[in-house]
Design a protein around this motif. Structure first.
Motif, short mmCIF file in Angstrom:
data_model
loop_
_atom_site.label_atom_id
_atom_site.label_comp_id
_atom_site.label_asym_id
_atom_site.label_seq_id
_atom_site.Cartn_x
_atom_site.Cartn_y
_atom_site.Cartn_z
N ARG A 140 7.72 -6.23 -13.65
CA ARG A 140 6.99 -4.91 -12.94
C ARG A 140 7.68 -4.54 -11.61
O ARG A 140 8.06 -5.22 -10.84
N GLY A 141 8.10 -3.25 -11.64
CA GLY A 141 8.86 -2.61 -10.44
C GLY A 141 7.81 -3.02 -8.94
O GLY A 141 6.65 -2.97 -9.08
N ARG A 142 8.77 -3.10 -7.95
CA ARG A 142 7.69 -3.11 -6.67
C ARG A 142 7.25 -1.97 -5.85
O ARG A 142 7.96 -0.91 -6.25
N ALA A 172 3.23 -3.95 -3.14
CA ALA A 172 2.81 -4.43 -4.48
C ALA A 172 4.10 -5.24 -5.21
O ALA A 172 5.13 -4.41 -5.11
N GLY A 173 4.19 -6.32 -5.22
CA GLY A 173 5.28 -7.27 -6.00
C GLY A 173 4.68 -8.17 -7.04
O GLY A 173 3.77 -7.83 -7.62
N SER A 224 13.98 -4.55 -15.82
CA SER A 224 12.94 -4.55 -14.93
C SER A 224 12.55 -3.23 -14.53
O SER A 224 13.31 -2.43 -14.60
N GLY A 225 11.24 -2.88 -14.03
CA GLY A 225 10.73 -1.65 -13.75
C GLY A 225 11.58 -0.98 -12.53
O GLY A 225 11.94 -1.80 -11.85
N GLU A 226 11.36 0.03 -12.30
CA GLU A 226 12.00 0.77 -11.02
C GLU A 226 11.06 0.46 -9.76
O GLU A 226 9.92 0.26 -9.99
N ASP A 227 11.43 0.43 -8.65
CA ASP A 227 10.94 0.24 -7.54
C ASP A 227 10.61 1.71 -7.06
O ASP A 227 11.20 2.59 -7.29
N ILE A 228 9.28 1.72 -6.40
CA ILE A 228 8.79 3.09 -5.90
C ILE A 228 8.59 2.95 -4.46
O ILE A 228 8.04 2.04 -3.77
N GLN A 229 9.31 3.66 -3.73
CA GLN A 229 9.09 3.56 -2.24
C GLN A 229 8.14 5.03 -1.52
O GLN A 229 8.37 6.21 -1.98
N VAL A 230 7.28 4.24 -1.09
CA VAL A 230 6.14 5.35 -0.83
C VAL A 230 6.47 5.94 0.62
O VAL A 230 7.25 5.27 1.33
#
Length: 643
Positions: free
Chosen positions: A64-66, A76-77, A239-245
């Motif tokens: 899962r992406g971070r 989240a990791g 792998s899933g994409e990373d999301i930057q908030v």
């Protein structure tokens, strides 16, 4: 002598004999070679297949992406996790098998309950794999692996377990993942993956598809007894994409601690010590894992419930989005028992409620800027228009009181905002009317959904004459206009809407919309379409709330030459005060039961010279917005600007 015909016949027979002999040799040779190939060369291969071997096909979940904050800090990791899976068949004695496994390793009761529930639910679907537990240690795996001959029906899965390093500080924003259930809407092939984690709330749910990534596929060759002979991956995972908030975790952590402690002393003590003192008190049902809060008499008190949001007024990014009390999303990664879920769900402080996004509150006096703008835009008043406040507005048979018992005297609009005079806005509301007030509120972002990255959103209520008629079948009354003019009555807003309202006022040009994702609001916003001179006047009035001699937040200046804040306080009555109670004398807020205390609110922006950030603070049953919410806003701004 042979004639010519006989010679020709003999030659023909000879050719046919050689051809048939060659053909016979070829056929016999081919058959012999095949026998040799089957019995000698490929003996082992077909010996396996002869034991009723079969191929099982499985989907492999990707990593899962971070989820990262604006400075690339992990929210989240993933970490390695070992799961135990049952290869179910009708002939299998499941209870005997589980009992035997339980003699070797410990399996938590909540995992067993979940396993048997899944087993009963899936039997009719003839499942190939059912998750027993996802909490195996490497030692557990070793214990079972050395005895794998005894347990051909079980297999191990090495997967990634979701972890949240920041815990409850950002739990409402990240949300959490959980095992796929029939309530989740996913592709049909996903349900075949045992123990698949999917997003359940927050960003985890909103971006579930992006975070989940691409599934791989594998083929297991197994014997009739379930032994895996060979495993081949024929489609790799992605792998899933990373999301930057857009959140800043330093600010988020400070704002949560500052909100919860309120004006109390912060004491760090052992959790087990405070449990004995807290668990018997129904009102103190939320326990912070690290701190306990005490009043001046050193008695343990509740951490404040409420919300703090900080928003960039130029692009709508949320730098801070606190909802308290919070919950630790790691609890869900480990799997909650029914009892643990019940405790969370029935907690009197509702830690699962995202107050920032979906908590609704009367806005109180924080709404007075919208009422003032509605009046100015309609040309009903000007900057110098005055009303007199004696402490009460008599209307029909009812009295509508100002918070200042003896009144404010004669004052203009700027003074009314500075001192938060209720009677002035009663008069103003009657002149403007609820419909025009409602139009301005919606223009400032109230009573609507935003295209923000969460499904935990609430529209709130911005009432008008048509709304009341459609809902209740009766006409709107002037008394309801009086209540609406000071942010009471039917009006309900969320902390997110309040910070959006202030951001639009501070920006003055554009109808800014909020976002939880960094660099997501690159598109142009709609024009705010409010007279710039009127907005400039309202901002000057908000400055006087903090800097003016009679401002309701005058005690809470930031005190920096470079940075100062403007704002508006609000105090919301939770229960109606009767005339009889008013005659006897009002009970102090802190002496009332917690649920009957006023809500404390503050909205504002900073710096005054060139607004950059807006803030909304809501403290449930906190008391006065001036004395409780305003100092929280000041301290959060000081932390943000490093003052």
């Amino acid at each position: 002598m042979k004639n010519n015909n006989q010679k020709i016949l003999e030659q023909t027979l000879t050719r046919r004999f050689f051809f048939l002999s060659f053909l016979k040799t070829l056929v016999v040779g081919g058959i012999s070679w095949r026998f040799f190939d089957l019995q000698i060369i490929e003996n082992q291969k077909y010996k396996k297949l002869s034991n009723q071997n079969q191929f099982n096909y499985f989907i492999i979940p990707p990593e899962r992406g971070r989820i990262l904050d604006r400075k690339m800090r992990l929210l989240a990791g993933n970490m390695d996790s070992f799961s135990l899976v049952l290869n179910w068949s009708e002939s299998l004695d499941v209870k005997a098998l589980i009992y035997k496994i339980s003699q070797i390793i410990y399996i938590d009761k909540k995992d067993l309950d979940r396993f048997y529930s899944s087993l009963n639910e899936k039997k009719n679907n003839n499942p190939k794999e059912i998750l027993i537990t996802r909490n195996l240690s490497q030692r557990d795996v070793s214990k079972l692996a050395v005895r794998n001959v005894e347990f051909p029906e079980i297999t191990f899965l090495i997967s990634k377990k979701r972890v949240y390093p920041q815990g409850k500080i950002v739990g409402h924003v990240t949300g959490y993942t959980g095992v796929f259930s029939k309530l989740d809407k996913l592709d049909s092939n996903v349900v075949t993956v045992p123990g698949l984690d999917v997003g359940k709330r927050g960003l985890e749910k909103f971006f579930d598809t992006e975070l989940r990534g691409k599934f791989g596929r594998k083929r297991n060759e197994v014997t009739s007894k379930g032994h895996v002979i060979d495993t081949r991956i024929y489609e790799q995972t992605g792998s899933g994409e990373d999301i930057q908030v857009s959140l800043d975790m330093s600010l988020q952590a400070f704002a949560m601690q500052r909100l919860e402690m309120g004006n109390y002393n912060l004491t760090s003590i052992q959790n087990k010590v405070i449990k004995k003192q807290i668990e018997v008190n129904e009102n103190i049902s939320y326990i912070d894992n690290n701190f306990v809060y005490t009043n001046q008499a050193n008695k343990i008190v509740n951490p404040h419930s409420g919300s703090v949001i900080v928003m960039d007024v130029e692009n709508g990014e949320l730098l801070c989005c606190v909802s308290s009390p919070g919950f630790n999303p790691n609890m869900f990664s480990n799997g909650l028992s029914d009892n643990e879920w019940s405790v969370l769900k029935n907690n009197t402080r509702s830690p699962l409620l995202n107050r920032s996004m979906s908590g609704v509150y009367p806005p109180g006096s924080t709404i007075k800027m919208a009422v003032a703008l509605a009046a100015l835009e309609s040309g009903i008043i000007n900057y110098k228009t005055k009303f007199s406040c004696t402490g009460v507005k008599e209307f029909g048979t009812s009295n509508f009181h100002c918070w200042a018992k003896n009144g404010h005297g004669s004052l203009n609009l700027m003074q009314a905002i500075e001192q938060s005079c209720d009677v002035f806005f009663y008069e103003l509301g009657l002149k403007v009317g609820i419909d025009k007030i409602a139009v301005m509120m919606k223009k400032l972002g109230l009573g609507q959904y935003y295209n923000i990255e969460t499904d935990e959103k609430t529209k709130g209520v911005v009432p008008n004459i048509k709304w009341k008629l459609q809902r209740d079948g009766v006409n709107w009354t002037y008394g309801e206009t009086l209540n609406a003019s000071i942010g009471q009555g039917y009006i309900l807003t969320t902390p997110l809407q309040l910070v959006t309202m202030v951001s639009r006022i501070a920006n003055s040009k554009y109808a800014i919309n909020p976002s939880l994702i960094k660099n997501n609001n690159n598109k142009e916003f709609n024009n705010l379409d409010i007279n710039q001179e009127h907005l400039k006047f309202i901002k000057k009035s908000m400055e006087e709330v903090v800097l003016g001699k009679k401002g309701t937040a005058k005690k809470y200046k930031i005190g920096s030459k470079k940075v100062e804040m403007a704002g508006k306080t609000g105090t919301v009555q939770v229960v109606r005060i009767t005339e009889e109670e008013r005659e006897k004398g009002l009970i102090k807020n802190e002496d009332r039961p917690w649920k009957k205390r006023d809500h404390a609110l503050f909205v504002g922006y900073a710096p005054i010279s060139k607004p950059k950030y807006a803030i909304s603070v809501v403290v449930e049953h906190g008391g006065s917005g001036s004395s409780v919410a305003a100092p929280i806003a000041r301290d959060v701004f000081k932390n943000l600007f490093k003052i």
